[in-house]
Scaffold this motif. Structure first.
Motif, PDB file in Angstrom:
ATOM      1  N   ILE A 104       0.829  -1.201   0.000  1.00 31.63           N
ATOM      2  CA  ILE A 104       0.000   0.000   0.000  1.00 31.63           C
ATOM      3  C   ILE A 104       0.866   1.254   0.000  1.00 31.63           C
ATOM      4  O   ILE A 104       0.642   2.196  -0.771  1.00 31.63           O
ATOM      5  CB  ILE A 104      -0.950  -0.010   1.211  1.00 31.63           C
ATOM      6  CG1 ILE A 104      -2.038  -1.071   1.008  1.00 31.63           C
ATOM      7  CG2 ILE A 104      -1.581   1.357   1.427  1.00 31.63           C
ATOM      8  CD1 ILE A 104      -2.960  -1.238   2.203  1.00 31.63           C
ATOM      9  N   ALA A 105       1.857   1.290   0.873  1.00 29.49           N
ATOM     10  CA  ALA A 105       2.704   2.480   0.978  1.00 29.49           C
ATOM     11  C   ALA A 105       3.461   2.734  -0.319  1.00 29.49           C
ATOM     12  O   ALA A 105       3.551   3.883  -0.790  1.00 29.49           O
ATOM     13  CB  ALA A 105       3.675   2.326   2.142  1.00 29.49           C
ATOM     14  N   PRO A 138      -1.076  16.110   3.014  1.00 29.68           N
ATOM     15  CA  PRO A 138      -2.268  15.294   2.738  1.00 29.68           C
ATOM     16  C   PRO A 138      -1.953  13.931   2.157  1.00 29.68           C
ATOM     17  O   PRO A 138      -2.671  12.954   2.434  1.00 29.68           O
ATOM     18  CB  PRO A 138      -3.049  16.154   1.733  1.00 29.68           C
ATOM     19  CG  PRO A 138      -2.615  17.544   1.997  1.00 29.68           C
ATOM     20  CD  PRO A 138      -1.164  17.429   2.368  1.00 29.68           C
ATOM     21  N   LYS A 139      -0.900  13.858   1.366  1.00 31.64           N
ATOM     22  CA  LYS A 139      -0.563  12.564   0.769  1.00 31.64           C
ATOM     23  C   LYS A 139      -0.041  11.607   1.837  1.00 31.64           C
ATOM     24  O   LYS A 139      -0.391  10.413   1.850  1.00 31.64           O
ATOM     25  CB  LYS A 139       0.453  12.769  -0.349  1.00 31.64           C
ATOM     26  CG  LYS A 139      -0.077  13.717  -1.432  1.00 31.64           C
ATOM     27  CD  LYS A 139       0.849  13.837  -2.597  1.00 31.64           C
ATOM     28  CE  LYS A 139       0.358  14.944  -3.550  1.00 31.64           C
ATOM     29  NZ  LYS A 139      -1.037  14.773  -3.977  1.00 31.64           N
ATOM     30  N   ILE A 140       0.784  12.130   2.743  1.00 30.54           N
ATOM     31  CA  ILE A 140       1.241  11.297   3.856  1.00 30.54           C
ATOM     32  C   ILE A 140       0.058  10.880   4.718  1.00 30.54           C
ATOM     33  O   ILE A 140      -0.083   9.713   5.114  1.00 30.54           O
ATOM     34  CB  ILE A 140       2.284  12.057   4.695  1.00 30.54           C
ATOM     35  CG1 ILE A 140       3.546  12.320   3.861  1.00 30.54           C
ATOM     36  CG2 ILE A 140       2.623  11.284   5.962  1.00 30.54           C
ATOM     37  CD1 ILE A 140       4.559  13.199   4.556  1.00 30.54           C
ATOM     38  N   MET A 141      -0.817  11.820   4.997  1.00 30.31           N
ATOM     39  CA  MET A 141      -1.987  11.539   5.825  1.00 30.31           C
ATOM     40  C   MET A 141      -2.894  10.499   5.171  1.00 30.31           C
ATOM     41  O   MET A 141      -3.388   9.577   5.837  1.00 30.31           O
ATOM     42  CB  MET A 141      -2.770  12.819   6.073  1.00 30.31           C
ATOM     43  CG  MET A 141      -4.003  12.647   6.947  1.00 30.31           C
ATOM     44  SD  MET A 141      -3.594  12.227   8.647  1.00 30.31           S
ATOM     45  CE  MET A 141      -2.984  13.819   9.208  1.00 30.31           C
ATOM     46  N   VAL A 146      -5.006   5.058   5.270  1.00 27.10           N
ATOM     47  CA  VAL A 146      -5.271   3.791   4.588  1.00 27.10           C
ATOM     48  C   VAL A 146      -4.610   2.638   5.348  1.00 27.10           C
ATOM     49  O   VAL A 146      -5.218   1.578   5.570  1.00 27.10           O
ATOM     50  CB  VAL A 146      -4.776   3.840   3.136  1.00 27.10           C
ATOM     51  CG1 VAL A 146      -4.820   2.453   2.505  1.00 27.10           C
ATOM     52  CG2 VAL A 146      -5.613   4.801   2.321  1.00 27.10           C
ATOM     53  N   LEU A 147      -3.346   2.856   5.755  1.00 26.21           N
ATOM     54  CA  LEU A 147      -2.641   1.812   6.490  1.00 26.21           C
ATOM     55  C   LEU A 147      -3.331   1.535   7.824  1.00 26.21           C
ATOM     56  O   LEU A 147      -3.474   0.379   8.237  1.00 26.21           O
ATOM     57  CB  LEU A 147      -1.192   2.240   6.718  1.00 26.21           C
ATOM     58  CG  LEU A 147      -0.334   2.348   5.447  1.00 26.21           C
ATOM     59  CD1 LEU A 147       1.029   2.940   5.766  1.00 26.21           C
ATOM     60  CD2 LEU A 147      -0.166   0.985   4.799  1.00 26.21           C
ATOM     61  N   LEU A 148      -3.757   2.583   8.500  1.00 19.72           N
ATOM     62  CA  LEU A 148      -4.457   2.394   9.770  1.00 19.72           C
ATOM     63  C   LEU A 148      -5.785   1.665   9.570  1.00 19.72           C
ATOM     64  O   LEU A 148      -6.215   0.888  10.424  1.00 19.72           O
ATOM     65  CB  LEU A 148      -4.686   3.742  10.441  1.00 19.72           C
ATOM     66  CG  LEU A 148      -3.427   4.423  10.992  1.00 19.72           C
ATOM     67  CD1 LEU A 148      -3.739   5.837  11.459  1.00 19.72           C
ATOM     68  CD2 LEU A 148      -2.825   3.606  12.131  1.00 19.72           C
ATOM     69  N   SER A 149      -6.417   1.891   8.439  1.00 18.27           N
ATOM     70  CA  SER A 149      -7.680   1.188   8.181  1.00 18.27           C
ATOM     71  C   SER A 149      -7.447  -0.310   8.027  1.00 18.27           C
ATOM     72  O   SER A 149      -8.287  -1.119   8.418  1.00 18.27           O
ATOM     73  CB  SER A 149      -8.350   1.755   6.926  1.00 18.27           C
ATOM     74  OG  SER A 149      -7.663   1.374   5.743  1.00 18.27           O
ATOM     75  N   THR A 150      -6.305  -0.688   7.451  1.00 16.84           N
ATOM     76  CA  THR A 150      -6.005  -2.120   7.351  1.00 16.84           C
ATOM     77  C   THR A 150      -5.796  -2.724   8.732  1.00 16.84           C
ATOM     78  O   THR A 150      -6.167  -3.873   8.988  1.00 16.84           O
ATOM     79  CB  THR A 150      -4.761  -2.370   6.484  1.00 16.84           C
ATOM     80  OG1 THR A 150      -3.610  -1.796   7.111  1.00 16.84           O
ATOM     81  CG2 THR A 150      -4.923  -1.752   5.101  1.00 16.84           C
ATOM     82  N   LEU A 189       5.627   5.946   9.354  1.00 20.41           N
ATOM     83  CA  LEU A 189       7.007   6.176   8.930  1.00 20.41           C
ATOM     84  C   LEU A 189       7.216   5.670   7.503  1.00 20.41           C
ATOM     85  O   LEU A 189       7.909   6.303   6.690  1.00 20.41           O
ATOM     86  CB  LEU A 189       7.983   5.473   9.877  1.00 20.41           C
ATOM     87  CG  LEU A 189       7.923   5.841  11.361  1.00 20.41           C
ATOM     88  CD1 LEU A 189       9.006   5.086  12.128  1.00 20.41           C
ATOM     89  CD2 LEU A 189       8.080   7.327  11.559  1.00 20.41           C
ATOM     90  N   LEU A 190       6.637   4.543   7.194  1.00 19.73           N
ATOM     91  CA  LEU A 190       6.746   3.982   5.849  1.00 19.73           C
ATOM     92  C   LEU A 190       6.066   4.894   4.828  1.00 19.73           C
ATOM     93  O   LEU A 190       6.570   5.080   3.714  1.00 19.73           O
ATOM     94  CB  LEU A 190       6.116   2.586   5.834  1.00 19.73           C
ATOM     95  CG  LEU A 190       6.401   1.691   4.632  1.00 19.73           C
ATOM     96  CD1 LEU A 190       7.884   1.388   4.526  1.00 19.73           C
ATOM     97  CD2 LEU A 190       5.604   0.394   4.755  1.00 19.73           C
ATOM     98  N   ALA A 191       4.938   5.464   5.208  1.00 23.33           N
ATOM     99  CA  ALA A 191       4.246   6.391   4.312  1.00 23.33           C
ATOM    100  C   ALA A 191       5.107   7.613   4.023  1.00 23.33           C
ATOM    101  O   ALA A 191       5.190   8.084   2.877  1.00 23.33           O
ATOM    102  CB  ALA A 191       2.910   6.806   4.926  1.00 23.33           C
ATOM    103  N   VAL A 192       5.750   8.171   5.041  1.00 25.30           N
ATOM    104  CA  VAL A 192       6.622   9.334   4.851  1.00 25.30           C
ATOM    105  C   VAL A 192       7.779   8.983   3.915  1.00 25.30           C
ATOM    106  O   VAL A 192       8.106   9.747   3.001  1.00 25.30           O
ATOM    107  CB  VAL A 192       7.164   9.815   6.211  1.00 25.30           C
ATOM    108  CG1 VAL A 192       8.204  10.922   6.008  1.00 25.30           C
ATOM    109  CG2 VAL A 192       6.029  10.315   7.087  1.00 25.30           C
TER     110      VAL A 192
END
Length: 925
Positions: A104-105, A138-141, A146-150, A189-192
């Motif tokens: 996802i990230a 916003p893109k990081i958020m 999305v990751l938190l939803s999983t 952290l992975l999203a960033v």
């Protein structure tokens, strides 16, 4: 013309005023920026949450989580089920959901950063009066949400499994604090990192490639020995979970690393803001030149603050992991073990005195945590020659505060290996006794990069004596075993035990060379709210000054193999036939306590009648944190992992009762190891593990009958057959078994059960009683597997001697199958049943080579109204089971039954070591 001129505006008139006098003036303050941030976050989230790829990934993750959770709950030890306690489900979720967030990230980092450019709207969007951070954040958020939803979806899967199994102690707080919060943080952290990689990349696919390179590098660096979390982005030491001990102190180091990498992620986010591409310019160099000028203001302050936190936390982490605790990678540990062996193994044959008496004063400080031991050994020269020196070996990380050997001086010290040699002022004469006094401390200051201590903890300390006291002489315990690694470091490929029949080997038991049976006097002190426990009879127990102190003394001699435990326990006590039975358990793990007490009683009833009296006045089962998965038998004291039996679920009576089995097996070790222990040579574990397997099977048969035994033996057979093909050295006959659990456990069960079936349980037990009478509580020379086989032969009739040879001295494999069944009703209402049996016997070599052998043996055949081993089968479903002599080849067998059979077969209870136990039964149409 005049009309045109009159209607034309004056030459000096300005453009017409079309503005709405009531419209608000444009604003570019913080409030407007936050509104832009909110709008862009909703836009980015909408793109992700409504994309088909997200739905697919979420579905795959949910399905994967459900499969893993179901396997954990319903396919435990011996196929048994377990109560789905939250603590045991969280590691499954962590493992099964590890790939989805990475995908996802990586994927959405590219999709969101490059969206406008791919749709060719970037110049319009980038011209809008929106600050760069309102594009980046916003893109990081969006990716983070999305990751938190999983994570939330995976928790729903776990809760569904719990509720579906009738378990309603959901412990949502643990899901939040132990799972969602730490993993969610790491995934942000992975999203960033993903957004930053796309920011500096000239193309989306290059950004994806950088992220893939990061994943590969993280894995590869770890395999190469670069394991420090200080340079592996976003990683932290694992946090061990336990119902007894919660997160312990393991969470402290993990969150320091998360703070460290969180500060670094903030720096990456600021850099993404500084380097954000706008308009037609996509080159990185011009953006780098422009970045310093954009640090003025809040961006520079945030970057500087994050850098300060990053450096400060990194320094503190380094002090913990490299100064207070030496940093070691797995490769470093391998090198240390190789050096340890090269330097010290030559001392293995150096004669040493033996320990005959042990006195320990153990001070446990659970809150520290630390454990200090003051000890006194009485040693005796049991060799025929004077001894000039004694070697003392300590656990690698054990601090030796004081050490004194009576009449000796420190001759040499191997500090790297915590190994010391003392020379006697005057040689120690044969039969002479002296003392060794010592003080040791086992404590960990701060946290390590990995392998934080799981033995001395806040609630559930469990250590064995070799971890806190010295051993005498060099030992092979803990040396490298992997053949590839041994070759890598220039060591011999194998360290194998002495051959069966080696006269020198019988001078030592296989558990330790530095003692035979000893007397023990152990005092344990701990916090007042915890229960201290050690082997032996408790002779005192007092609480004062916030400390609880108990003293344990052994009346009977015991093997020098102790455990020390301390925890806040609930207790189930009962006095049974002059033995104090106690189960110490976590208050929420009461499901199987009564079953454990029943197992103790059944074991004592059988073993004391069939073998010899129980040597202690107390028998204890104790729960310890699930940092390991085993039960282990010490003198009168049997620790169990909280993962192994305390949370087993036996609401389904068809499941194998492995709690009773494990309990009976460990109680059996009070005879097979703690009364009689084998010599340190091939076959040693046949005298302990195999006989404990047999003893437990006899208890199980008395409690549950043949149907349950059939399930158990089938499980053991399948595991033996799977494991034998993977032995990298060689498979050995049971009489010469080495460190091969699939032989002394799985094959041992099958061998002993069949032997009892063929020569009689009473004959086997007479042989075992004779072994105990000759060897119990005696030192050298120790019994061997050859002695066991000789005792069994003495009780077996002449026509069973070849069977004993096949079972113990050869690797014998059978292949029997049933086919072509037929049942015909007779005039008297009974049924003539016939079917074909194809049978053969094979002798196998250690490397798998096979030789056909003639088969001429008595094997059971049977007819049943339900399939043995399957749900619903019990003794009422048995029509007949009869012994028949079978020979090599195909033969037709006949039976007469009172009712029509549904299944017929050969060796229906899987007592043979049959290469395919699934074709023994055939359905009768």
């Amino acid at each position: 013309r005049k009309a045109k001129a009159l209607s034309a505006p004056p030459a000096d008139a300005g453009p017409p005023n079309t503005a709405n006098p009531h419209a608000a003036a444009p604003r570019f303050d913080r409030r407007a920026a936050l509104a832009q941030f909110s709008a862009r976050t909703r836009l980015d989230m909408k793109q992700v949450f409504l994309s088909p790829a997200y739905i697919v990934l979420l579905g795959l993750g949910f399905a994967n989580a459900m499969a893993g959770l179901w396997s954990q709950v319903d396919l435990g030890l011996y196929g048994g089920a377990m109560h789905p306690v939250t603590r045991s489900l969280i590691p499954i979720l962590e493992g099964n959901f590890s790939l989805i967030p990475i995908v996802i990230a990586i994927y959405y980092g590219g999709e969101l950063v490059w969206r406008e450019r791919e749709r060719r709207t970037h110049e319009i969007v980038d011209a809008a009066p929106v600050p760069d951070w309102a594009f980046v954040a916003p893109k990081i958020m969006a990716i983070a949400l999305v990751l938190l939803s999983t994570l939330a979806i995976s928790v729903l899967a776990a809760v569904a499994i719990q509720i579906g199994h009738g378990y309603f102690r959901l412990e949502l707080g643990k899901y939040l604090l132990w799972y969602i919060l730490p993993l969610g943080y790491e995934w942000v952290l992975l999203a960033v990192l993903s957004v930053f990689a796309q920011t500096i990349s000239p193309h989306k696919f290059i950004g994806w490639g950088l992220m893939v390179l990061y994943i590969v590098a993280t894995t590869t660096l770890g395999n190469l020995g670069f394991e420090h979390h200080l340079y592996l982005f976003g990683t932290a030491p694992g946090v061990r979970l336990s119902d007894l001990n919660g997160q312990g102190r393991f969470w402290i180091g993990a969150w320091w690393f998360r703070l460290y990498w969180g500060a670094f992620a903030v720096m990456l986010a600021v850099l993404s803001h500084l380097l954000w591409r706008r308009g037609a310019e996509t080159r990185l160099r011009p953006r780098l030149r422009r970045a310093p000028y954009r640090l003025v203001g809040s961006a520079g302050l945030i970057l500087g603050g994050a850098a300060a936190v990053f450096v400060a936390s990194g320094v503190f982490i380094f002090i913990n992991t490299n100064v207070w605790n030496g940093y070691r990678s797995k490769i470093d540990d391998e090198k240390w073990l190789a050096a340890y062996e090269r330097v010290l193994l030559p001392f293995e044959k150096t004669p040493q005195p033996k320990i005959v008496s042990v006195k320990l004063d153990v001070d446990i400080r659970p809150k520290a945590p630390s454990l200090e031991t003051h000890g006194l050994y009485v040693i005796e020269n049991r060799t025929a020659q004077p001894l000039r020196e004694v070697h003392l070996r300590f656990d690698r990380d054990l601090e030796v505060e004081a050490l004194q050997v009576e009449g000796a001086w420190p001759k040499q010290s191997f500090e790297r290996f915590n190994y010391r040699i003392f020379a006697f002022d005057a040689p120690m004469r044969p039969g002479e006794r002296r003392t060794i006094a010592f003080t040791t401390v086992r404590a960990q200051k701060g946290f390590k990069n990995r392998d934080n201590d799981t033995r001395v903890v806040g609630n559930g300390t469990f250590v064995n004596d070799i971890e806190i006291t010295p051993g005498l002489g060099m030992s092979r315990d803990g040396l490298l075993k992997d053949r590839a690694k041994r070759r890598k470091y220039g060591l011999p490929p194998d360290l194998r035990p002495a051959k069966l029949g080696d006269p020198a080997a019988v001078q030592f038991n296989y558990l330790r060379h530095d003692s035979d049976f000893v007397t023990a006097d152990i005092t344990v002190s701990t916090d007042a709210d915890q229960t201290p426990i050690a082997p032996g009879d408790k002779v005192s127990d007092r609480t004062e000054g916030g400390r609880r102190t108990a003293r344990f003394v052994t009346e009977a001699p015991i093997i020098h193999f102790f455990s020390i435990q301390s925890a806040r326990y609930a207790e189930r006590k009962e006095r049974y036939k002059n033995v104090d039975l106690t189960v110490f358990y976590h208050p929420t793990h009461s499901w199987n306590v009564e079953r454990m007490v029943a197992a103790m009683k059944a074991s004592l009833d059988y073993f004391q009648v069939e073998f010899s009296p129980f040597q202690f006045r107390s028998l204890r089962f104790l729960e310890f944190p699930g940092y390991a998965n085993f039960a282990q038998s010490f003198a009168g004291t049997i620790p169990w992992s909280e993962n192994l039996g305390f949370v087993a679920d036996f609401r389904d009576p068809e499941k194998i009762d492995y709690v009773t089995y494990v309990g009976a097996h460990e109680v059996a070790h009070q005879w097979w190891a703690h009364q009689m222990v084998g010599a340190d040579e091939q076959g040693a574990t046949a005298l302990s593990e195999t006989l404990a397997q047999y003893s437990a099977l006899m208890v199980m048969r008395r409690l549950h009958g043949e149907p349950m035994i059939r399930k158990f033996l089938k499980y053991e057979l399948d595991n033996y057959l799977r494991a034998r093909g993977g032995d990298v050295v060689e498979e050995l006959p049971l009489i010469r078994v080495e460190d091969q659990p699939y032989i002394h456990y799985q094959k041992g069960s099958l061998v002993m059960y069949r032997l009892a079936d063929q020569i009689g349980e009473a004959a086997v037990n007479r042989a075992l009683r004779r072994m105990l009478a000759e060897h119990a509580f005696k030192g050298a020379p120790y019994p061997t597997a050859a002695d066991l086989v000789a005792a069994l032969r003495a009780e077996a009739p002449a026509d069973k001697q070849a069977l004993i040879t096949d079972l113990f001295e050869k690797i014998t494999i059978y292949d029997v199958k049933a086919r072509q069944p037929k049942a015909t009703k007779r005039a008297d209402g009974r049924y003539d049943v016939s079917f074909q049996v194809e049978a053969k016997k094979i002798y196998a070599g250690g490397k798998g080579e096979e030789t056909a052998a003639p088969l001429d043996e008595v094997i059971e055949i049977g007819a049943f109204t339900a399939e043995p081993g399957k749900r619903g089968f019990d003794a009422s479903k048995v029509l007949t089971v009869e012994p028949r002599r079978l020979r090599t080849g195909v033969q037709t067998v006949t039976l007469v039954t009172a009712a029509p059979p549904a299944f017929v077969g050969v060796d229906p209870y899987n007592t043979l070591i049959d290469r395919n136990g699934d074709d023994n039964l055939v359905k009768v149409n």
